[in-house]
Design an enzyme around this catalytic site. Structure first.
Site, PDB file in Angstrom:
ATOM      1  N   ASP A 290       0.558   3.648   2.283  1.00  0.00           N
ATOM      2  CA  ASP A 290       0.275   4.249   3.582  1.00  0.00           C
ATOM      3  C   ASP A 290      -0.843   5.286   3.380  1.00  0.00           C
ATOM      4  O   ASP A 290      -1.794   4.980   2.665  1.00  0.00           O
ATOM      5  CB  ASP A 290       1.561   4.830   4.209  1.00  0.00           C
ATOM      6  CG  ASP A 290       1.443   4.928   5.723  1.00  0.00           C
ATOM      7  OD1 ASP A 290       0.988   3.959   6.351  1.00  0.00           O
ATOM      8  OD2 ASP A 290       1.765   5.994   6.276  1.00  0.00           O
TER       9      ASP A 290
ATOM     10  N   ASP B  37       0.854  -1.210   0.000  1.00  0.00           N
ATOM     11  CA  ASP B  37       0.000   0.000   0.000  1.00  0.00           C
ATOM     12  C   ASP B  37       0.878   1.244   0.000  1.00  0.00           C
ATOM     13  O   ASP B  37       2.084   1.163   0.163  1.00  0.00           O
ATOM     14  CB  ASP B  37      -0.880   0.006   1.263  1.00  0.00           C
ATOM     15  CG  ASP B  37      -0.031  -0.073   2.534  1.00  0.00           C
ATOM     16  OD1 ASP B  37       0.288  -1.205   2.954  1.00  0.00           O
ATOM     17  OD2 ASP B  37       0.361   0.980   3.063  1.00  0.00           O
TER      18      ASP B  37
HETATM   19  N1  LIG Z   1       1.165   1.277   5.771  1.00  0.00           N
HETATM   20  C1  LIG Z   1       1.704   0.438   6.619  1.00  0.00           C
HETATM   21  N2  LIG Z   1       2.172   0.865   7.824  1.00  0.00           N
HETATM   22  C2  LIG Z   1       2.737   0.003   8.684  1.00  0.00           C
HETATM   23  N3  LIG Z   1       2.861  -1.314   8.457  1.00  0.00           N
HETATM   24  C3  LIG Z   1       2.417  -1.779   7.285  1.00  0.00           C
HETATM   25  N4  LIG Z   1       2.418  -3.021   6.773  1.00  0.00           N
HETATM   26  C4  LIG Z   1       1.866  -2.966   5.555  1.00  0.00           C
HETATM   27  N5  LIG Z   1       1.481  -1.699   5.254  1.00  0.00           N
HETATM   28  C5  LIG Z   1       1.831  -0.949   6.322  1.00  0.00           C
END
Ligand SMILES: Nc1ncnc2[nH]cnc12
Ligand SMILES: CSC[C@H]1O[C@H](OP(=O)(O)O)[C@H](O)[C@@H]1O
Length: 290
Positions: free
Chosen positions: A212, A210
Site C-alpha cells: 500500500d 504491494d
Molecule cells: N494497496 C491496495 N489497496 C487496495 N486494493 C488492493 N489490491 C491490491 N493492492 C491493493
C-alpha cells in the site's frame, strides 16, 4: 454427508483455472441479475468445482459494480458448498511481503456503495459474522499453500475499502497503526457477508501484491508494480486451488463451525408477514429455511 462442491472466486489476475475434467463455462441466471461472468464447472480429483472470475474475463467489473449478490446466489444455485476467494491485496505488515499469501480471518468493512444483504423489507434476517470465515476451509487453504511451497501467514484482518482509487497516505497509516488491519483490498466485503447469509463456508486467500502506501522504503502504491507481482501470484493461486479437492474430499460432513446452518435462527419476519416476491427471490439462498 453431502457432496462437496468447491467454488473459487478468482480476483484480479485470476480469470480461469486449468485441469478441470469436463470443463464447461455455464451461464447462470439469478433473481439478483447476472453474475460477473459465466461459471467454469468441472471436476478435479473427483470433486465438483466451480470457478467464477470476480471481475469477469477481461476485467470488466470495478470493485463497486461487481454483482456480489448474483455471484453468491449463482454459486449456491449450482450446489456449491464451499467458497474460496482468491484476491490481490496490499499489505500493512513488513513480514507479509509481496508474493506471500495470507489466510484472512477477519474483516473491517469500509465499503458503502454496495448491496450488502439478500434480505430486507418483507423478510428480515440477522446472521452473525463475528467469525466471518470458515476455520475448516481456511485450514485447508493453509495446508494447500504450504504444500505448494507458498510463504503463507495464518490469520489476518482484511480492510475492505470502496475504491476504485487506492488509499491516501493518512488512511493507509490509520488502517495499519490505529485499526490493526493487516491487508487491504476492495472486494471481500460484502462477499463474505453474503456467503454467510447463503449458508456457504467462505475462506479468503489474500495474495500480497504491494505495501500500500505506508512503507517508507516502497513509496506509494502503483498499479503497474501490482500487475507485475500479480502474474506470479496468480500461478501460485492456481497451484493452491489444484490441491484443495484432495484435501477437502468429495464427501462433506456438516461444517463444525455452523456456516451451513447460519440462517437457522436468523429470520425474524413471521411467515404470514413475509413478502411473496422477496421469498421467491430467496429460493436458492434460503431455500432450506422457507
Ligand atoms: N494497496 C491496495 N489497496 C487496495 N486494493 C488492493 N489490491 C491490491 N493492492 C491493493
Ligand atoms: C489490481 S489492483 C486493485 C484491485 O485488485 C483487487 O481485486 P480482487 O480483490 O478482486 O483481487 C482489489 O480488491 C481491487 O479490486
Amino acid at each position: 454427508m453431502t457432496q462437496t462442491k468447491i467454488a473459487v472466486i478468482g480476483g484480479s489476475g485470476l480469470y480461469e483455472i486449468d485441469g478441470l475434467t469436463g470443463a464447461e463455462w455455464v451461464t447462470v441466471e439469478t433473481p439478483w441479475g447476472a453474475p460477473s461472468d459465466a461459471i467454469l464447472t468441472g471436476t478435479l480429483d473427483g470433486v465438483d468445482m466451480a470457478f467464477l472470475p470476480r471481475h469477469g474475463r477481461g476485467h470488466v467489473h470495478s470493485p463497486s459494480t461487481v454483482p456480489y449478490r448474483a455471484n453468491i446466489d449463482a454459486l449456491k444455485r449450482l450446489g456449491c458448498t464451499d467458497v474460496i476467494s482468491v484476491s490481490a491485496c496490499g499489505s500493512f505488515r513488513e513480514a507479509m511481503a509481496p508474493g506471500d499469501f495470507v489466510i484472512v480471518d477477519q474483516f473491517i468493512d469500509r465499503t458503502f456503495a454496495r448491496e450488502k444483504s439478500f434480505f430486507g423489507t418483507g423478510c428480515v434476517a440477522h446472521v452473525s459474522v463475528a467469525h466471518p470465515t470458515c476455520p475448516r476451509l481456511g485450514d485447508a487453504c493453509e495446508t494447500a499453500a504450504k504444500d505448494a511451497g507458498i510463504a503463507v501467514h495464518k490469520g489476518g484482518t482484511y480492510l475492505a475499502m470502496e475504491g476504485p482509487q487506492f488509499s491516501t497516505l493518512a488512511e493507509s497509516k490509520m488502517y495499519r497503526e490505529s485499526w490493526g488491519a493487516d491487508v487491504i483490498g476492495m472486494t471481500n466485503m460484502p462477499e463474505a457477508k453474503l456467503a454467510r447469509e447463503a449458508e456457504l463456508c467462505y475462506a479468503s486467500v489474500a495474495m500480497i501484491t504491494d505495501y500500500d502506501s505506508w512503507h517508507p522504503d516502497h513509496g506509494e502504491v502503483d498499479v503497474t508494480a501490482i500487475i507485475a507481482t500479480l502474474m506470479g501470484n496468480a500461478d501460485k493461486g492456481r497451484n493452491l486451488v489444484a490441491r484443495l479437492p484432495a484435501l477437502l474430499g468429495a464427501d462433506r460432513a456438516p461444517c463444525p463451525h455452523g456456516c451451513d446452518r447460519a440462517l437457522e435462527f436468523a429470520i425474524l419476519t413471521q411467515p404470514d408477514a413475509r413478502d411473496p416476491a422477496l421469498m421467491a427471490k430467496l429460493d436458492a439462498v434460503a431455500g432450506r429455511m422457507l
